[in-house]
Write a protein that holds these residues in place. Structure first.
Motif, PDB file in Angstrom:
ATOM      1  N   THR A  78     122.135  15.622 -50.080  1.00 17.51           N
ATOM      2  CA  THR A  78     121.615  16.944 -49.754  1.00 17.51           C
ATOM      3  C   THR A  78     121.617  17.772 -51.031  1.00 17.51           C
ATOM      4  O   THR A  78     122.578  17.737 -51.800  1.00 17.51           O
ATOM      5  CB  THR A  78     122.499  17.633 -48.685  1.00 17.51           C
ATOM      6  N   HIS A  82     121.606  23.477 -50.257  1.00 13.57           N
ATOM      7  CA  HIS A  82     121.380  23.340 -48.819  1.00 13.57           C
ATOM      8  C   HIS A  82     122.513  22.623 -48.089  1.00 13.57           C
ATOM      9  O   HIS A  82     122.351  22.197 -46.947  1.00 13.57           O
ATOM     10  CB  HIS A  82     120.050  22.618 -48.564  1.00 13.57           C
ATOM     11  N   ARG A  84     125.736  21.995 -45.886  1.00  6.71           N
ATOM     12  CA  ARG A  84     126.267  22.561 -44.648  1.00  6.71           C
ATOM     13  C   ARG A  84     125.194  23.268 -43.809  1.00  6.71           C
ATOM     14  O   ARG A  84     125.499  24.177 -43.044  1.00  6.71           O
ATOM     15  CB  ARG A  84     127.423  23.540 -44.907  1.00  6.71           C
ATOM     16  N   LYS A  85     123.946  22.824 -43.958  1.00  2.31           N
ATOM     17  CA  LYS A  85     122.852  23.379 -43.147  1.00  2.31           C
ATOM     18  C   LYS A  85     122.291  22.347 -42.174  1.00  2.31           C
ATOM     19  O   LYS A  85     121.280  22.592 -41.535  1.00  2.31           O
ATOM     20  CB  LYS A  85     121.731  23.889 -44.054  1.00  2.31           C
ATOM     21  N   GLY A  86     122.931  21.168 -42.086  1.00  2.00           N
ATOM     22  CA  GLY A  86     122.478  20.154 -41.154  1.00  2.00           C
ATOM     23  C   GLY A  86     121.465  19.173 -41.718  1.00  2.00           C
ATOM     24  O   GLY A  86     120.956  18.323 -40.992  1.00  2.00           O
ATOM     25  N   ARG A  89     122.876  15.477 -41.580  1.00  2.00           N
ATOM     26  CA  ARG A  89     122.928  14.949 -40.214  1.00  2.00           C
ATOM     27  C   ARG A  89     121.516  14.671 -39.689  1.00  2.00           C
ATOM     28  O   ARG A  89     121.293  13.672 -39.012  1.00  2.00           O
ATOM     29  CB  ARG A  89     123.672  15.924 -39.300  1.00  2.00           C
ATOM     30  N   LEU A  90     120.568  15.540 -40.014  1.00  2.73           N
ATOM     31  CA  LEU A  90     119.176  15.306 -39.622  1.00  2.73           C
ATOM     32  C   LEU A  90     118.672  13.996 -40.220  1.00  2.73           C
ATOM     33  O   LEU A  90     118.075  13.166 -39.522  1.00  2.73           O
ATOM     34  CB  LEU A  90     118.294  16.471 -40.083  1.00  2.73           C
ATOM     35  N   ASP A  93     120.487  10.979 -38.538  1.00  3.09           N
ATOM     36  CA  ASP A  93     119.945  10.716 -37.200  1.00  3.09           C
ATOM     37  C   ASP A  93     118.584  10.028 -37.297  1.00  3.09           C
ATOM     38  O   ASP A  93     118.282   9.133 -36.500  1.00  3.09           O
ATOM     39  CB  ASP A  93     119.826  12.014 -36.401  1.00  3.09           C
ATOM     40  N   MET A 123     131.018  13.220 -41.258  1.00  5.67           N
ATOM     41  CA  MET A 123     129.683  13.214 -40.651  1.00  5.67           C
ATOM     42  C   MET A 123     129.375  11.843 -40.060  1.00  5.67           C
ATOM     43  O   MET A 123     128.874  11.738 -38.935  1.00  5.67           O
ATOM     44  CB  MET A 123     128.615  13.592 -41.685  1.00  5.67           C
ATOM     45  N   LYS A 126     131.394  11.295 -36.863  1.00  3.96           N
ATOM     46  CA  LYS A 126     130.822  12.056 -35.745  1.00  3.96           C
ATOM     47  C   LYS A 126     129.563  11.389 -35.207  1.00  3.96           C
ATOM     48  O   LYS A 126     129.232  11.552 -34.033  1.00  3.96           O
ATOM     49  CB  LYS A 126     130.534  13.493 -36.175  1.00  3.96           C
TER      50      LYS A 126
END
Length: 151
Positions: A78, A82, A84-86, A89-90, A93, A123, A126
């Motif tokens: 990342t 940016h 800790r803005k997801g 994880r995006l 996924d 991450m 999770k």
């Protein structure tokens, strides 16, 4: 945020990947760095994606096919502005969904064991990854942790 298959030619991508490799050298000894360079990411068994918001590069990730039923997460990064803005994880996924679409039974990864890699490990945990023994060509290394997800 939009995820695009990437050809690794833009200067923004090259800079993000240089930052990725540089950060690896700050936290890992050379023999424990398994991040792919541009040539490694251009291999036919690797698919690379980037995450964008308009013209701004947010992050990237890749999947390497190890076997017809086994993939490896590679080059998760990342952009520093940016975090800790997801974004991570995006991307993760998306990679998991792609692995399922390809019919993989397992998706694995290698990451660092040092404190700097803790957010990434959390991450992955999770997302359902579990710690495992080294896979593919990896060998036990105190600087590496190995994780896998059964699909």
């Amino acid at each position: 945020m939009e995820i695009k298959k990437d050809d690794l030619t833009s200067t923004k991508i090259k800079q993000l990947l240089e930052d990725h490799l540089q950060s690896m050298t700050l936290h890992s000894p050379p023999e424990s760095i398994h991040a792919l360079d541009l040539d490694g990411l251009r291999q036919p068994e690797v698919t690379f994606w980037s995450v964008w918001e308009d013209e701004e590069l947010l992050g990237c990730g890749a999947i390497k096919e190890l076997a017809p039923d086994h993939g490896e997460v590679k080059s998760m990064k990342t952009s520093s502005v940016h975090i800790r803005k997801g974004v991570g994880r995006l991307m993760l996924d998306y990679i998991i969904a792609e692995a399922r679409n390809r019919g993989y039974k397992r998706l694995s990864l290698e990451t660092g064991s040092m404190e700097a890699f803790l957010p990434a490990r959390l991450m992955y945990e999770k997302a359902g990854f579990h710690y495992c023994e080294p896979f593919a060509d990896y060998v036990p290394d105190p600087n590496s942790m190995f994780m896998t997800l059964k699909l």
